[in-house]
Design a protein around this motif. Sequence first.
Motif, mmCIF file in Angstrom:
data_model
loop_
_atom_site.group_PDB
_atom_site.id
_atom_site.type_symbol
_atom_site.label_atom_id
_atom_site.label_comp_id
_atom_site.label_asym_id
_atom_site.label_seq_id
_atom_site.Cartn_x
_atom_site.Cartn_y
_atom_site.Cartn_z
ATOM 1 N N ARG A 116 0.840 -1.186 0.000
ATOM 2 C CA ARG A 116 0.000 0.000 0.000
ATOM 3 C C ARG A 116 0.880 1.242 0.000
ATOM 4 O O ARG A 116 1.993 1.240 0.538
ATOM 5 N N HIS A 117 0.358 2.334 -0.588
ATOM 6 C CA HIS A 117 1.124 3.572 -0.721
ATOM 7 C C HIS A 117 0.476 4.677 0.105
ATOM 8 O O HIS A 117 -0.751 4.826 0.094
ATOM 9 N N ILE A 118 1.301 5.450 0.812
ATOM 10 C CA ILE A 118 0.833 6.618 1.550
ATOM 11 C C ILE A 118 1.464 7.844 0.912
ATOM 12 O O ILE A 118 2.689 7.967 0.846
ATOM 13 N N GLU A 119 0.630 8.744 0.426
ATOM 14 C CA GLU A 119 1.108 9.914 -0.303
ATOM 15 C C GLU A 119 1.939 10.834 0.603
ATOM 16 O O GLU A 119 1.745 10.886 1.815
ATOM 17 N N GLU A 120 2.851 11.565 -0.035
ATOM 18 C CA GLU A 120 3.625 12.551 0.703
ATOM 19 C C GLU A 120 2.736 13.714 1.142
ATOM 20 O O GLU A 120 1.672 13.948 0.575
ATOM 21 N N THR A 121 3.187 14.420 2.148
ATOM 22 C CA THR A 121 2.513 15.618 2.635
ATOM 23 C C THR A 121 3.518 16.764 2.548
ATOM 24 O O THR A 121 4.712 16.539 2.278
ATOM 25 N N PRO A 122 3.094 18.003 2.788
ATOM 26 C CA PRO A 122 4.069 19.101 2.780
ATOM 27 C C PRO A 122 5.209 18.919 3.781
ATOM 28 O O PRO A 122 6.299 19.460 3.595
ATOM 29 N N GLU A 123 4.963 18.137 4.845
ATOM 30 C CA GLU A 123 5.976 17.959 5.888
ATOM 31 C C GLU A 123 6.674 16.603 5.842
ATOM 32 O O GLU A 123 7.734 16.431 6.439
ATOM 33 N N HIS A 124 6.076 15.610 5.162
ATOM 34 C CA HIS A 124 6.614 14.252 5.233
ATOM 35 C C HIS A 124 6.678 13.624 3.843
ATOM 36 O O HIS A 124 5.793 13.850 3.011
ATOM 37 N N VAL A 125 7.705 12.812 3.628
ATOM 38 C CA VAL A 125 7.852 12.106 2.361
ATOM 39 C C VAL A 125 6.816 10.989 2.280
ATOM 40 O O VAL A 125 6.225 10.582 3.284
ATOM 41 N N ALA A 126 6.616 10.484 1.079
ATOM 42 C CA ALA A 126 5.713 9.353 0.883
ATOM 43 C C ALA A 126 6.310 8.092 1.503
ATOM 44 O O ALA A 126 7.529 7.997 1.716
ATOM 45 N N SER A 127 5.468 7.128 1.784
ATOM 46 C CA SER A 127 5.957 5.867 2.313
ATOM 47 C C SER A 127 5.185 4.706 1.702
ATOM 48 O O SER A 127 4.093 4.882 1.161
ATOM 49 N N GLU A 128 5.803 3.535 1.783
ATOM 50 C CA GLU A 128 5.172 2.301 1.331
ATOM 51 C C GLU A 128 4.888 1.447 2.552
ATOM 52 O O GLU A 128 5.694 1.394 3.485
ATOM 53 N N VAL A 129 3.740 0.786 2.543
ATOM 54 C CA VAL A 129 3.392 -0.114 3.632
ATOM 55 C C VAL A 129 3.348 -1.520 3.076
ATOM 56 O O VAL A 129 2.529 -1.842 2.210
ATOM 57 N N VAL A 130 4.250 -2.352 3.579
ATOM 58 C CA VAL A 130 4.312 -3.752 3.144
ATOM 59 C C VAL A 130 3.496 -4.575 4.124
ATOM 60 O O VAL A 130 3.721 -4.512 5.341
ATOM 61 N N LEU A 131 2.535 -5.332 3.596
ATOM 62 C CA LEU A 131 1.691 -6.176 4.436
ATOM 63 C C LEU A 131 2.080 -7.639 4.266
ATOM 64 O O LEU A 131 2.250 -8.113 3.132
ATOM 65 N N PHE A 132 2.223 -8.318 5.379
ATOM 66 C CA PHE A 132 2.598 -9.730 5.405
ATOM 67 C C PHE A 132 1.476 -10.524 6.059
ATOM 68 O O PHE A 132 0.776 -10.034 6.944
ATOM 69 N N ARG A 133 1.358 -11.765 5.645
ATOM 70 C CA ARG A 133 0.383 -12.674 6.248
ATOM 71 C C ARG A 133 1.128 -13.778 6.972
ATOM 72 O O ARG A 133 2.070 -14.369 6.448
ATOM 73 N N GLY A 134 0.701 -14.035 8.224
ATOM 74 C CA GLY A 134 1.350 -15.074 9.009
ATOM 75 C C GLY A 134 0.762 -16.450 8.755
ATOM 76 O O GLY A 134 -0.262 -16.590 8.119
#
Length: 238
Positions: A220-238
């Motif tokens: 999943r992707h989280i868009e950047e904001t004026p104060e913070h860079v974008a990030s990626e969220v890696v999801l794992f299944r146990g």
Amino acid sequence: MTISELAAWHDVECGRYEADLPLWKELAKESQHGVLDIGAGTGRVALRLAYAGVDVTALDLEPELLDVLTERAHEAGVTVPTVAADARSFTFERQFDLILVPMQTLQLLPTRFGFFDSVRRALHPGGRLAVAIVTQLETYDGQPPLPAPDIGHFGEYTYISQPVSVQVGPHSATIDRLRQRVAPDGERETTEDRIELAVVSPGTLAEEAAQHGLEADELRHIEETPEHVASEVVLFRG
């Protein structure tokens, strides 16, 4: 409420970030066996989930930060159990079906083997691990214009945290900040702060997690904001 210097700086530099909250709330809706927030700090994520009625436990290395979280939870009339522990070596008598690692907490760890091992033990069969990482950091040498500083007020003091440099190498990124605490009379106390983030990719984490029986199944992707860079969220299944 009086908080420590450590908690004040944590709130100033991390507490206002909200771009990831909708994703954590979305994932937590599916939780039936509780949520574990790793790197919970003063409760930026854990308290929001608790307000929404989620059974959430907060883990952080720093007891001072968890003390603030506990007091804020009490003031809000919610309960958030806390555990002071290293993310690379923790154990619980219970298991969770969602484990969250927001705001590049994983990249602060010098090694990740113990982290994945601990998560596997704490994760309910079929549960999910969600890890936020930053993959698009760029070198910044401190030339104007500077990024906007983070500013907060605690008691009679003003706290100002100014990013001044980002150096990105093949394996790690170094972020330097100048911190200023301004007293009521205007006197300024200036200190330097440096953090190092491991440079990782979703693919690298998928390979490491697979050694512990965790399968990467979504990004999943989280868009950047004026104060913070974008990030990626890696999801794992146990």
